[in-house]
Design an enzyme around this catalytic site. Structure first.
Site, PDB file in Angstrom:
ATOM      1  N   CYS A  85      39.941  42.998  43.974  1.00  0.00           N
ATOM      2  CA  CYS A  85      38.776  42.119  43.813  1.00  0.00           C
ATOM      3  C   CYS A  85      37.682  42.797  42.993  1.00  0.00           C
ATOM      4  O   CYS A  85      37.193  43.865  43.342  1.00  0.00           O
ATOM      5  CB  CYS A  85      38.254  41.728  45.192  1.00  0.00           C
ATOM      6  SG  CYS A  85      36.612  40.998  45.188  1.00  0.00           S
ATOM      7  N   CYS A 137      34.357  43.188  44.851  1.00  0.00           N
ATOM      8  CA  CYS A 137      34.475  44.266  45.837  1.00  0.00           C
ATOM      9  C   CYS A 137      34.276  45.631  45.181  1.00  0.00           C
ATOM     10  O   CYS A 137      33.633  46.519  45.745  1.00  0.00           O
ATOM     11  CB  CYS A 137      35.839  44.220  46.521  1.00  0.00           C
ATOM     12  SG  CYS A 137      36.185  42.665  47.370  1.00  0.00           S
TER      13      CYS A 137
END
Length: 445
Positions: free
Chosen positions: A72, A75
């Site tokens: 991600c 993230c």
């Protein structure tokens, strides 16, 4: 004689069992203590998995957990911010720990906390999780989270203490200062609304501070909303119901810009919402109208006054029939319908203050028509977590699999493939609605 011998043997057996149970209990306590001691407050981000998650949550009063996926992009950008914030939060008098869980790997934990997009950040206060939607830059994240580890009511004993308290509180939450007020008077409310505001009591202060905060007698409760540059004063009566009304009304600014977070706050408040829809809330005309809305809100505290621009939040605004001439005002209670006031469908002309008054009079006199939402429901808007295109793709794949299965059986009857798509989430992501930039609500599916 035989009976007495059996009784003694039974008593010895009971004593042995008690000793065994006692030893087992001591071993259990030792192991539990040893497990707790494995977590150290050293300013580093804890790495949690299914084996140590529950122990970590029960070991600390406040712990922020980042459920992430290695692939991600959001993230990856968040990770260094959490690393930078961790030492400052761990150094607080009442530490706040930061932890991470690879939700892509530990799917049982992800499912338990309904993690369906990344990153999902949960703040556990005394074991109770709430979704964190505050800032993600390290410095701002620390300032935001400090409130959760602070005292329910801060006691301030000088002008400088008051000034320092206000400065350090920042502008994320409203601030309440009771001048000459006993802290026990607001303690219950401070506990109830701790997630939403700062609470304090000033025991000693000068007349200069009274001038600064614009009050002329004590006791008084002053509310500050630094983000919207608003201040209000309450002189009593200092009974719980009246106090709570004042606190609730000032958790929300006089005119509230609609966003994911303010929608939840307005819905939780319970008052009806006077919602104004603009084409673009940043236009000068819109800004002038917002000033008039604040004046109207000040005189109608039983209502919440909110506003939204189609340009800023089209997917939400279009629920209210934006095909009619804008700006327009409606009455909304957070459900999937709203009220239009007859004769006040839009705000036209130069005398907008009079038109606002006319709209409010029409509402209070019941000259309204109920209309249904013309787009996704309010709850779908709040809980969406992935793009509608993803829904189409998944549905297409499921349909394709069903077709292949049918053909492979030579046209025989096939079993239905369960549809994993939850319709409550079948809508655009919050990150796309709010902005293309990386913001607190940004997630990836």
């Amino acid at each position: 004689m035989v009976l007495g011998s059996n009784t003694r043997q039974e008593e010895k057996m009971r004593i042995r069992l008690l000793v065994v149970y006692g030893v087992l209990f001591l071993i259990h306590c030792y192991c539990a203590q040893a497990e707790t001691e494995t977590f150290s407050v050293d300013g580093k981000v804890l790495i949690l998995d299914e084996s140590n998650f529950d122990s970590a949550i029960s070991s600390f009063d406040h712990i922020l957990v980042d459920f992430y996926a290695p692939w991600c992009g959001h993230c990856k950008r968040l990770s260094p911010e959490l690393d930078a914030a961790a030492p400052a939060l761990a150094a607080l008098k009442e530490p706040i720990l930061i932890a991470k869980v690879d939700a892509d790997k530990y799917t049982r934990l992800a499912k338990k906390f309904e993690v369906d997009a990344y990153p999902t950040i949960l703040l556990f206060n005394h074991g109770v999780p709430t979704e964190y939607r505050g800032p993600r830059k390290a410095e701002l994240l620390v300032r935001y989270l400090k409130k959760f580890a602070a005292s329910d009511v801060s006691i301030l004993d000088s002008d400088s203490a008051v000034n320092t308290f206000v400065e350090e509180a920042g502008n994320f939450f409203p601030i309440y200062i009771g001048f000459g007020l006993n802290n026990s008077v607001i303690e219950k409310l401070a506990i109830k609304y701790k997630k939403n505001a700062w609470f304090s009591v000033a025991k000693d202060f000068s007349e200069d501070l009274m001038v600064l905060y614009d009050f002329d007698k004590i006791p008084t409760l002053v509310s500050l909303n630094p983000l919207y540059n608003e201040r209000n004063t309450f002189y009593g009566p200092f009974e719980e119901d009246f106090l709570e009304d004042f606190v609730k009304q000032n958790l929300i600014p006089l005119a509230v810009p609609v966003s994911h977070d303010t929608l939840k706050l307005m819905k939780a408040d319970g008052r009806k919402i006077v919602l104004t829809i603009f084409e673009d809330e940043d236009e000068e005309r819109s800004k002038d109208l917002i000033k008039l809305l604040k004046a109207a809100a000040s005189a109608n505290r039983d209502l919440i006054f909110g506003y939204v621009g189609v340009k800023q939040l089209e997917e939400f605004a279009e629920n209210f029939d934006v095909e009619t001439k804008l700006p327009k005002m409606v009455i909304w209670d957070g459900s999937d319908d709203y009220l239009s006031v007859v004769g006040s469908e839009s705000i036209e002309g130069e005398d907008e203050a009079t038109q606002i008054t006319k709209f409010l009079e029409g509402y209070r006199e019941g000259r309204t028509i109920k209309k249904e939402f013309s787009g996704p429901s309010f709850m779908k808007f709040l809980h969406r977590s992935f793009d509608i295109r993803m829904v189409y793709i998944i549905v297409f794949i499921v349909a394709l699999l069903m077709l292949v299965q049918s053909l492979s059986k030579g046209g025989a009857e096939y079993h239905q493939v369960p549809n994993q798509v939850q319709t409550d989430h079948a809508s655009s992501s919050v990150s796309e609605v709010e902005s293309k930039e990386y913001k607190p609500g940004d997630k990836e599916d």
